[in-house]
Every structure is written in structure tokens, then in C-alpha cells.
Design a protein around this motif. Structure first.
Motif, short mmCIF file in Angstrom:
data_model
loop_
_atom_site.label_atom_id
_atom_site.label_comp_id
_atom_site.label_asym_id
_atom_site.label_seq_id
_atom_site.Cartn_x
_atom_site.Cartn_y
_atom_site.Cartn_z
N ALA A 1 -2.83 7.14 42.45
CA ALA A 1 -3.43 5.85 41.94
C ALA A 1 -3.06 4.97 42.80
O ALA A 1 -3.87 3.81 43.03
N ILE A 2 -1.53 4.51 43.10
CA ILE A 2 -1.20 3.45 43.62
C ILE A 2 -1.97 3.27 45.19
O ILE A 2 -2.32 2.33 45.65
N ARG B 1 -4.81 4.68 46.16
CA ARG B 1 -6.07 4.32 46.04
C ARG B 1 -6.43 2.81 45.65
O ARG B 1 -7.67 2.56 46.08
N SER B 2 -5.50 2.27 45.18
CA SER B 2 -5.67 0.71 44.81
C SER B 2 -5.53 0.05 45.87
O SER B 2 -5.92 -1.26 45.72
N VAL B 3 -5.02 0.20 46.98
CA VAL B 3 -5.05 -0.48 48.13
C VAL B 3 -6.13 -0.02 49.27
O VAL B 3 -6.06 1.21 49.57
N SER C 1 -6.04 7.14 52.98
CA SER C 1 -7.07 6.67 51.86
C SER C 1 -7.80 8.24 51.61
O SER C 1 -8.25 8.45 50.24
N TYR D 1 -8.16 9.93 48.00
CA TYR D 1 -9.50 10.15 47.30
C TYR D 1 -10.02 11.64 46.96
O TYR D 1 -10.10 11.91 45.91
N LYS E 1 -7.52 13.22 44.07
CA LYS E 1 -8.25 12.77 42.60
C LYS E 1 -9.43 13.62 42.32
O LYS E 1 -9.44 14.02 41.29
#
Length: 264
Positions: free
Chosen positions: A113-114, A116-118, A145, A149, A152
């Protein structure tokens, strides 16, 4: 005649309040970013000049552009292959209905989650600071990345479709590996392929975008054309990128339709 209420009591007031709040947030955002509309209108007169300069193509750049497109596709494909294997392994560890350890699953989900946030561009800058310019840095940046993705999406597919088959195979005494190999992978493979095709398109787009920070491929060629104000070459490269993405979209859609038809 009895009046029949079609909306809940107080819903109109709540809607008005919501509109007012959204309006206040909008104007606060405009004020925060300091939009200078006067300067915008003043510079509109430059648009026809720029567009007229871009109404030209430079066919001499086509061979070099094709070679760089192949480089971008190769980078996206190589990244995808590695990301698929890593994400499949991690997703079975992270899916709550099959994870061997609950805390490990929570850690994997939180970690990615961290990730993907960047944005991948930021990862690219961080990697370049460590490894230098070139395709290796682009590979690592896109890989980070892509793994985030796919982990998830794969985890979500496993959790949505694997409940019944897991319980059935557990009842027969099947091991964790056999449940995954004989039960979950055949069940989720269609969804996996669909996510993989989307990820490949994203990888291609990111490999083009990372050209701005020195990663090789068609993105780097486009950045060089823009920096030298070569409008004809810029237009030619943009047209080729658009054609590339259209072809990719058609091919990926056809693949997904064939897979869906084969499993129907």
C-alpha cells in the motif's frame, strides 16, 4: 390527499450542505494554487503559433523512433515477466483466505500500500540517484510499481474467488501448495491474465514517461525533441506513441476476449 415523501427527511438540507462544502473546497483549492487567469488569457494567443509549428512531421526520425519503441516494449515486457512471478508468490502469502500467517499477510498488504502510494516517477528518481541513468534504473522503478499493482489485484482476485475451493480442498487434507497449484491458480488464472494485460499497458506508459528522467526508449527521444523545440519531431513521435497505444489496446482487448470465451 396524503402527501407521500419520496426523499428521506432532511436529505435536501444535507444535499445543500454538501454542495456548499464542495464549493468552499473548490474555491479554497483555487486560492491555494493561485490560478492566474489573466496570464492564462494573455498566453492563449501563443496557442495558434505553437499548433501551426506542430502541423508538420519529420519522417527522418521514424527509424530511430521505431528502434526506441522496441526498447520501451522490451523494458515493459521484461519488467512484467519478473513482476508476475514475484506478485503471484506474494499474493498467495497476502490473501487472507489462504495466507499461512496472518501477520505476514497484513505486513505485505501494508508494505505494498505504501509502495503504490508513491508514483513510479518518484521511484525512478530515487533509483537513478543510486544506480545512475539508464535502462537498469527504469527497470527497477517500473518493477517496483508493477509488483505493487499486481500483488494488490492478484490478492483481491484470490480472496474473491477462492473461498469455496479452499474449504473443499482443506477437507480432503490437501497441503497449502496443492491448494494453490491445483485449486486456486486454475480458478484465478483468467482474472490474473486480465490484470497482467492491464499492467503491461501501464508498464509501456510508464517506460515512456520515465524518459523525462533519462530512462532509454521512445520517452527519452520525445524528451530530447521537446527540449530542443523540434516541433516536427515532437509531433511525429507523439503520433507514433498514440498508434502504439491504440495497437496495444486492440491486442490486449482481443487477448482478454479470447481468454474469456475459452473459459465460458
Amino acid at each position: 390527499m396524503e402527501h407521500i415523501r419520496v426523499t428521506s427527511k432532511g436529505s435536501v438540507g444535507k444535499s445543500i450542505l454538501l454542495v456548499l462544502i464542495l464549493g468552499a473546497v473548490f474555491f479554497a483549492a483555487v486560492k491555494l494554487i493561485n490560478l492566474d487567469m489573466q496570464k492564462f488569457y494573455e498566453r492563449l494567443e501563443n496557442v495558434p503559433v505553437v499548433l501551426s509549428r506542430m502541423m508538420a512531421v519529420d519522417f527522418s526520425i521514424v527509424p530511430d523512433a521505431l528502434l526506441n519503441i522496441v526498447t520501451s516494449l522490451a523494458l515493459a515486457l521484461l519488467t512484467l515477466v519478473v513482476a508476475v512471478f514475484l506478485a503471484m508468490f506474494l499474493s498467495f502469502l497476502a490473501a487472507s483466505n489462504i495466507a499461512p500467517n496472518r501477520y505476514l499477510a497484513i505486513f505485505i498488504k501494508g508494505f505494498f500500500a505504501i509502495i503504490r502510494s508513491v508514483p513510479s516517477l518518484v521511484w525512478g528518481l530515487m533509483v537513478i540517484a543510486s544506480l545512475g541513468f539508464g535502462n537498469v534504473s527504469g527497470f527497477v522503478a517500473i518493477l517496483i510499481s508493477a509488483v505493487g499493482y499486481l500483488t494488490k489485484t492478484f490478492t483481491g482476485s484470490i480472496e474473491e474467488t477462492g473461498g469455496e475451493i479452499i474449504e473443499a480442498m482443506k477437507a480432503t487434507g490437501a497441503s497449502w501448495f496443492k491448494i494453490i497449484y491445483h485449486g486456486l491458480i486454475p480458478l484465478c488464472i483468467t482474472a490474473f491474465v486480465a490484470w497482467i494485460t492491464v499492467c503491461f499497458e501501464t508498464n509501456v506508459s510508464e517506460s515512456i514517461g520515465l524518459g523525462i528522467i533519462g530512462v532509454g526508449g521512445i520517452g527519452l527521444l520525445l524528451t530530447q525533441a521537446i527540449n530542443t523545440y523540434n516541433y516536427a519531431q515532437t509531433t511525429t513521435i507523439v503520433i507514433m506513441i498514440c498508434l502504439l497505444m491504440v495497437v496495444l489496446e486492440l491486442v490486449m482487448t482481443k487477448m482478454k476476449n479470447k481468454i474469456k470465451f475459452g473459459n465460458s
